[in-house]
Design a protein around this motif. Structure first.
Motif, PDB file in Angstrom:
ATOM      1  N   THR A  10     -30.500  19.809 -44.683  1.00  0.00           N
ATOM      2  CA  THR A  10     -29.291  20.599 -44.933  1.00  0.00           C
ATOM      3  C   THR A  10     -28.154  20.142 -44.033  1.00  0.00           C
ATOM      4  O   THR A  10     -26.999  20.022 -44.468  1.00  0.00           O
ATOM      5  N   TYR A  11     -28.477  19.883 -42.765  1.00  0.00           N
ATOM      6  CA  TYR A  11     -27.472  19.430 -41.793  1.00  0.00           C
ATOM      7  C   TYR A  11     -26.894  18.078 -42.220  1.00  0.00           C
ATOM      8  O   TYR A  11     -25.669  17.877 -42.212  1.00  0.00           O
ATOM      9  N   MET A 228     -20.407  25.165 -48.555  1.00  0.00           N
ATOM     10  CA  MET A 228     -20.371  26.527 -48.031  1.00  0.00           C
ATOM     11  C   MET A 228     -21.784  27.091 -47.880  1.00  0.00           C
ATOM     12  O   MET A 228     -22.127  27.697 -46.860  1.00  0.00           O
ATOM     13  N   LEU A 229     -22.642  26.868 -48.879  1.00  0.00           N
ATOM     14  CA  LEU A 229     -24.016  27.356 -48.815  1.00  0.00           C
ATOM     15  C   LEU A 229     -24.790  26.687 -47.682  1.00  0.00           C
ATOM     16  O   LEU A 229     -25.538  27.337 -46.949  1.00  0.00           O
ATOM     17  N   CYS A 230     -24.592  25.373 -47.525  1.00  0.00           N
ATOM     18  CA  CYS A 230     -25.231  24.653 -46.414  1.00  0.00           C
ATOM     19  C   CYS A 230     -24.752  25.192 -45.070  1.00  0.00           C
ATOM     20  O   CYS A 230     -25.550  25.420 -44.151  1.00  0.00           O
ATOM     21  N   TYR A 231     -23.448  25.400 -44.979  1.00  0.00           N
ATOM     22  CA  TYR A 231     -22.845  25.853 -43.724  1.00  0.00           C
ATOM     23  C   TYR A 231     -23.418  27.201 -43.290  1.00  0.00           C
ATOM     24  O   TYR A 231     -23.855  27.373 -42.147  1.00  0.00           O
ATOM     25  N   LYS A 236     -27.058  30.466 -39.575  1.00  0.00           N
ATOM     26  CA  LYS A 236     -28.129  31.421 -39.300  1.00  0.00           C
ATOM     27  C   LYS A 236     -29.321  30.797 -38.579  1.00  0.00           C
ATOM     28  O   LYS A 236     -30.124  31.500 -37.976  1.00  0.00           O
ATOM     29  N   ASN A 237     -29.463  29.465 -38.646  1.00  0.00           N
ATOM     30  CA  ASN A 237     -30.704  28.843 -38.187  1.00  0.00           C
ATOM     31  C   ASN A 237     -30.562  27.803 -37.075  1.00  0.00           C
ATOM     32  O   ASN A 237     -31.580  27.324 -36.575  1.00  0.00           O
ATOM     33  N   VAL A 238     -29.346  27.429 -36.693  1.00  0.00           N
ATOM     34  CA  VAL A 238     -29.187  26.452 -35.610  1.00  0.00           C
ATOM     35  C   VAL A 238     -28.191  26.980 -34.586  1.00  0.00           C
ATOM     36  O   VAL A 238     -27.416  27.905 -34.861  1.00  0.00           O
TER      37      VAL A 238
END
Length: 304
Positions: A10-11, A228-231, A236-238
């Motif tokens: 995702t990043y 936007m969805l990736c961001y 929330k996770n990094v």
């Protein structure tokens, strides 16, 4: 919780989209008036984001606080993007990406002067180095690649983008990320319609060629929706510091995409200025990176 591999992918996807979006914008306006390309971008993105909203069964509230938050978010979408699109005749895609790399620094300045947020000496030094890099780029760019008008337009755009983030946080509406994005895109579409009387004379009279259409579709689908969805997944996770590193990675990658895919001139002065600017960003984030490294070492020690 998503797996580590999922987070890494995702990043990487987010960095790739953000690095290629300026090139997609430049391509989209190659056969369209810039503000018409921007209008089409949001009207293509709106039905896609609405479908995703329904798929995730998220709500789209229209109470006073939510609408306020949508308007604040729309500033980072439509208002900031107006100046990006107006800057396209003056700047290459790589320089546009490089200018957006200044977002954390401009956000820091807004936080310092508007909200009395303390900035460390190292952050001020990083700002000075980054501005020096931007000066080198301006001196070394030709009229086709770097023009003062484009630089000013991009500084306005990035400043509005950063101010919008502070505005959204101040409103603090209890919205899901996809609801915030959908509402902001909807407000952006309404605002786009208000532009019509001013841009109607530039309305397209033929179907844009493939290059322009591909850039328009890419910026609409990938940049306005999937990025936007990736961001929000990564937020929330990094760690915030890890997210901020995209600012360092994206501009340099974008410069090379512009050079190889759009034949944009990458002079020695522009390349050196870009390196100085990115080094300034690294200095600006140095304390955060160091703190993040210490935090990871403590976590590793506890696991052992």
């Amino acid at each position: 919780m998503p797996s580590k591999a999922s987070i890494v992918m995702t990043y990487a996807l987010l960095v790739f989209i953000w690095a290629t979006t300026p090139l997609a914008i430049v391509w989209s306006v190659s056969d369209l008036y810039p503000l018409w390309a921007l209008l089409f971008r949001f009207f293509i993105a709106l039905p896609i984001i609405l479908i995703l909203l329904l798929t995730f069964r998220a709500k789209l509230p229209f109470d006073r606080l939510s609408i306020h938050s949508y308007i604040a978010g729309a500033c980072s979408f439509i208002v900031a993007q107006i100046f990006v699109y107006l800057a396209t005749p003056y700047l290459s895609s790589g320089i546009i990406a490089l200018m957006f790399g200044l977002a954390p620094i401009i956000a820091g300045l807004i936080g310092h002067f508007a909200f009395s947020i303390h900035l460390h000496r190292l952050q001020w030094l990083g700002m000075l180095i980054a501005v020096s890099g931007l000066s080198i780029i301006c001196l070394g760019g030709s009229n086709q690649n770097v023009h003062p008008t484009g630089i000013v337009l991009m500084l306005i755009s990035v400043s509005i983008y950063c101010a919008s983030i502070f505005w959204i946080k101040k409103v603090n509406a209890p919205l899901q990320p996809i609801s915030q994005a959908t509402g902001s895109i909807l407000i952006s579409c309404i605002f786009s319609l208000l532009m019509l009387p001013f841009i109607w004379q530039h309305a397209p009279d033929h179907l844009p060629h493939f290059k322009s259409l591909s850039g328009l579709l890419y910026s609409s689908i990938m940049a306005s929706v999937f990025a936007m969805l990736c961001y929000f997944k990564l937020v929330k996770n990094v760690q915030a510091t890890t997210m901020s590193l995209t600012t360092v990675l994206t501009p340099m990658i974008a410069l090379f995409f512009g050079a190889f895919l759009n034949n944009e001139k990458l002079t020695v002065m522009i390349f050196m200025g870009a390196l100085v600017l990115v080094f300034g960003l690294v200095v600006y984030f140095y304390r955060d990176l160091k703190a993040h490294d210490k935090f990871n070492k403590r976590i590793s020690a506890k696991k052992q």
